[in-house]
Write a protein that holds these residues in place. Structure first.
Motif, PDB file in Angstrom:
ATOM      1  N   ASP A 255       0.815  -1.107  -0.015  1.00  0.00           N
ATOM      2  CA  ASP A 255       0.090  -0.204   0.092  1.00  0.00           C
ATOM      3  C   ASP A 255       0.909   1.241   0.052  1.00  0.00           C
ATOM      4  OD1 ASP A 255      -1.985   1.925   0.033  1.00  0.00           O
ATOM      5  OD2 ASP A 255      -2.386   1.542   2.357  1.00  0.00           O
ATOM      6  N   VAL A 256       0.928   1.845  -1.404  1.00  0.00           N
ATOM      7  CA  VAL A 256       1.707   3.149  -1.159  1.00  0.00           C
ATOM      8  C   VAL A 256       0.930   4.384  -1.577  1.00  0.00           C
ATOM      9  CG1 VAL A 256       3.632   4.191  -2.623  1.00  0.00           C
ATOM     10  CG2 VAL A 256       3.723   1.736  -2.166  1.00  0.00           C
ATOM     11  N   GLN A 257       1.125   5.398  -0.812  1.00  0.00           N
ATOM     12  CA  GLN A 257       0.086   6.608  -0.970  1.00  0.00           C
ATOM     13  C   GLN A 257       1.249   7.862  -1.030  1.00  0.00           C
ATOM     14  OE1 GLN A 257      -3.031   6.690  -1.486  1.00  0.00           O
ATOM     15  NE2 GLN A 257      -2.969   4.550  -1.123  1.00  0.00           N
ATOM     16  N   VAL A 258       1.229   8.720  -1.791  1.00  0.00           N
ATOM     17  CA  VAL A 258       1.992   9.875  -1.757  1.00  0.00           C
ATOM     18  C   VAL A 258       1.159  11.094  -1.720  1.00  0.00           C
ATOM     19  CG1 VAL A 258       3.677  11.080  -3.220  1.00  0.00           C
ATOM     20  CG2 VAL A 258       3.592   8.646  -3.517  1.00  0.00           C
ATOM     21  N   SER A 259       1.796  11.915  -0.780  1.00  0.00           N
ATOM     22  CA  SER A 259       0.993  13.180  -0.337  1.00  0.00           C
ATOM     23  C   SER A 259       1.936  14.166  -0.422  1.00  0.00           C
ATOM     24  CB  SER A 259       0.549  13.162   1.123  1.00  0.00           C
ATOM     25  OG  SER A 259      -0.239  11.989   1.363  1.00  0.00           O
ATOM     26  N   PRO A 260       1.163  15.396  -1.015  1.00  0.00           N
ATOM     27  CA  PRO A 260       2.232  16.551  -1.253  1.00  0.00           C
ATOM     28  C   PRO A 260       2.574  17.140  -0.136  1.00  0.00           C
ATOM     29  CG  PRO A 260      -0.002  17.139  -1.559  1.00  0.00           C
ATOM     30  CD  PRO A 260      -0.084  15.687  -1.474  1.00  0.00           C
ATOM     31  N   PRO A 261       3.503  18.185  -0.033  1.00  0.00           N
ATOM     32  CA  PRO A 261       3.971  18.974   1.247  1.00  0.00           C
ATOM     33  C   PRO A 261       2.789  19.560   1.766  1.00  0.00           C
ATOM     34  CG  PRO A 261       5.627  19.417  -0.642  1.00  0.00           C
ATOM     35  CD  PRO A 261       4.294  18.391  -1.332  1.00  0.00           C
ATOM     36  N   SER A 262       2.674  19.809   2.972  1.00  0.00           N
ATOM     37  CA  SER A 262       1.501  20.563   3.512  1.00  0.00           C
ATOM     38  C   SER A 262       1.581  21.831   3.164  1.00  0.00           C
ATOM     39  CB  SER A 262       1.468  20.372   5.005  1.00  0.00           C
ATOM     40  OG  SER A 262       2.638  20.911   5.564  1.00  0.00           O
ATOM     41  N   VAL A 263       0.440  22.624   3.463  1.00  0.00           N
ATOM     42  CA  VAL A 263       0.176  24.037   3.563  1.00  0.00           C
ATOM     43  C   VAL A 263       1.456  24.606   4.517  1.00  0.00           C
ATOM     44  CG1 VAL A 263      -1.160  26.113   3.918  1.00  0.00           C
ATOM     45  CG2 VAL A 263      -2.298  23.883   2.868  1.00  0.00           C
ATOM     46  N   THR A 264       1.423  24.219   5.728  1.00  0.00           N
ATOM     47  CA  THR A 264       2.517  24.744   6.086  1.00  0.00           C
ATOM     48  C   THR A 264       4.080  24.869   5.902  1.00  0.00           C
ATOM     49  OG1 THR A 264       1.127  24.255   8.323  1.00  0.00           O
ATOM     50  CG2 THR A 264       3.542  24.507   8.853  1.00  0.00           C
ATOM     51  N   ASP A 265       4.178  23.513   5.142  1.00  0.00           N
ATOM     52  CA  ASP A 265       5.618  23.467   4.563  1.00  0.00           C
ATOM     53  C   ASP A 265       5.758  24.299   3.685  1.00  0.00           C
ATOM     54  OD1 ASP A 265       6.019  21.010   5.969  1.00  0.00           O
ATOM     55  OD2 ASP A 265       5.207  19.727   4.467  1.00  0.00           O
ATOM     56  N   PHE A 266       4.754  24.651   2.442  1.00  0.00           N
ATOM     57  CA  PHE A 266       4.836  25.545   1.539  1.00  0.00           C
ATOM     58  C   PHE A 266       5.014  26.970   2.120  1.00  0.00           C
ATOM     59  CE2 PHE A 266       2.797  22.420  -1.322  1.00  0.00           C
ATOM     60  CZ  PHE A 266       3.949  22.199  -2.289  1.00  0.00           C
ATOM     61  N   ILE A 267       4.145  27.180   3.195  1.00  0.00           N
ATOM     62  CA  ILE A 267       4.365  28.671   3.772  1.00  0.00           C
ATOM     63  C   ILE A 267       5.684  28.942   4.347  1.00  0.00           C
ATOM     64  CG2 ILE A 267       3.391  30.092   5.819  1.00  0.00           C
ATOM     65  CD1 ILE A 267       0.644  28.974   5.499  1.00  0.00           C
TER      66      ILE A 267
END
Length: 295
Positions: A61-73
């Motif tokens: 089971d592999v899921q890829v999530s983007p960086p969080s809003v906080t990470d981008f901020i």
């Protein structure tokens, strides 16, 4: 000369990683979750490590999530101290929330410099080509809007095709139906996947991965001129199929380099651990000249 920066997530793959490090680019790690355990792509786990694990353990089971809003901020705030403008590029919003999270971050960051958030409508190496193009423009162009326009205009010149051995991950992601996956597995049929308007489209089928080199060669031969290209495979060391493809492309495109690399974690989560593909940035057409101007 103004100072501009490019922000991207780790889903961007580059044919020459050392070259991209010379440009003003900040890469924010995506999160790879494997059977519930979280890793930062490019930090805690590399794409080739992920692909090796996926190939060794069927049904992982592999899921890829983007960086969080906080990470981008955090990245936007840090860069805004020295930047006159930020161009934030993201994989297709059709398959990733990266663009949406970056949009929210750009509105919440409250920085003085402009932030342009762009959906590249592609993935992996095609995405990386646009990041590199934007970064090179930031390095050489003084006008921020010109850089943004040049980057957006290039999006329609990016193409990609993959031959995928195994339909399980395509089925899990709704790219092929259960019945089609079962039938394809019984007949040992391979899928051909294109990226069109940001979506992964299963366009054809092949009887063997041996057809991949012929199919990918035919695909790239449709283009008169290529600005950038990259062969994508599932392992860090060159495969025999990639070597054959490189040799044939060298004959067809004298002087053009066709590097290879491992496809991204996001791409792996969508198509699985056994695939061969190619991404292309088509050369920009020369503007047509009026024959009357020649006289």
């Amino acid at each position: 000369m103004p100072t501009y920066y490019v922000v991207a997530d780790s889903g961007a793959r580059f044919s020459h990683p050392r070259i991209i490090s010379q440009y003003p680019v900040s890469i924010v790690p995506s999160i790879v979750t494997i059977n519930g355990e979280r890793y930062r792509e490019g930090v805690d786990i590399q794409p080739d490590e992920l692909l090796t694990r996926m190939a060794a353990m069927e049904g992982l089971d592999v899921q890829v999530s983007p960086p969080s809003v906080t990470d981008f901020i955090e990245v936007y705030l840090q860069l805004s101290r020295v930047a006159d403008g930020i161009i934030s590029l993201h994989p297709s919003r059709e398959v990733s929330k990266s663009w949406y999270d970056a949009q929210r971050a750009a509105h919440q960051a409250n920085v003085s410099c402009p932030i342009e958030v762009i959906d590249t409508r592609t993935l992996c190496a095609g995405y990386g080509m646009l990041v590199r193009l934007a970064a090179a423009a930031c390095h050489s162009t003084a006008d921020f809007e010109t850089i943004v326009t040049r980057t957006r205009d290039a999006i329609d010149r990016v193409y990609a095709m993959y031959y995928v051995d195994g339909l399980d991950y395509l089925r899990r992601n709704g790219l092929v139906s259960d019945s089609r996956a079962i039938l394809g597995t019984m007949l040992d049929i391979k899928a051909i996947v294109n990226i069109e308007e940001g979506k992964l489209i299963v366009t054809e089928k092949a009887r063997s991965m041996g057809e991949a080199t012929d199919g990918l060669l035919d695909f790239i031969m449709e283009f008169d001129a290529v600005d950038d290209a990259m062969i994508l495979q599932h392992r860090p060391h060159i495969s025999e199929q990639t070597r054959v493809l490189q040799d044939r492309l060298t004959v067809e495109f004298p002087g053009q380099h066709f590097p290879y690399g491992v496809y991204s974690a996001l791409m792996a989560s969508l198509i699985g651990p056994h695939a061969l593909g190619i991404a292309i940035l088509e050369a920009e057409l020369e503007p047509e000249t009026d024959d009357d101007d020649a006289y």
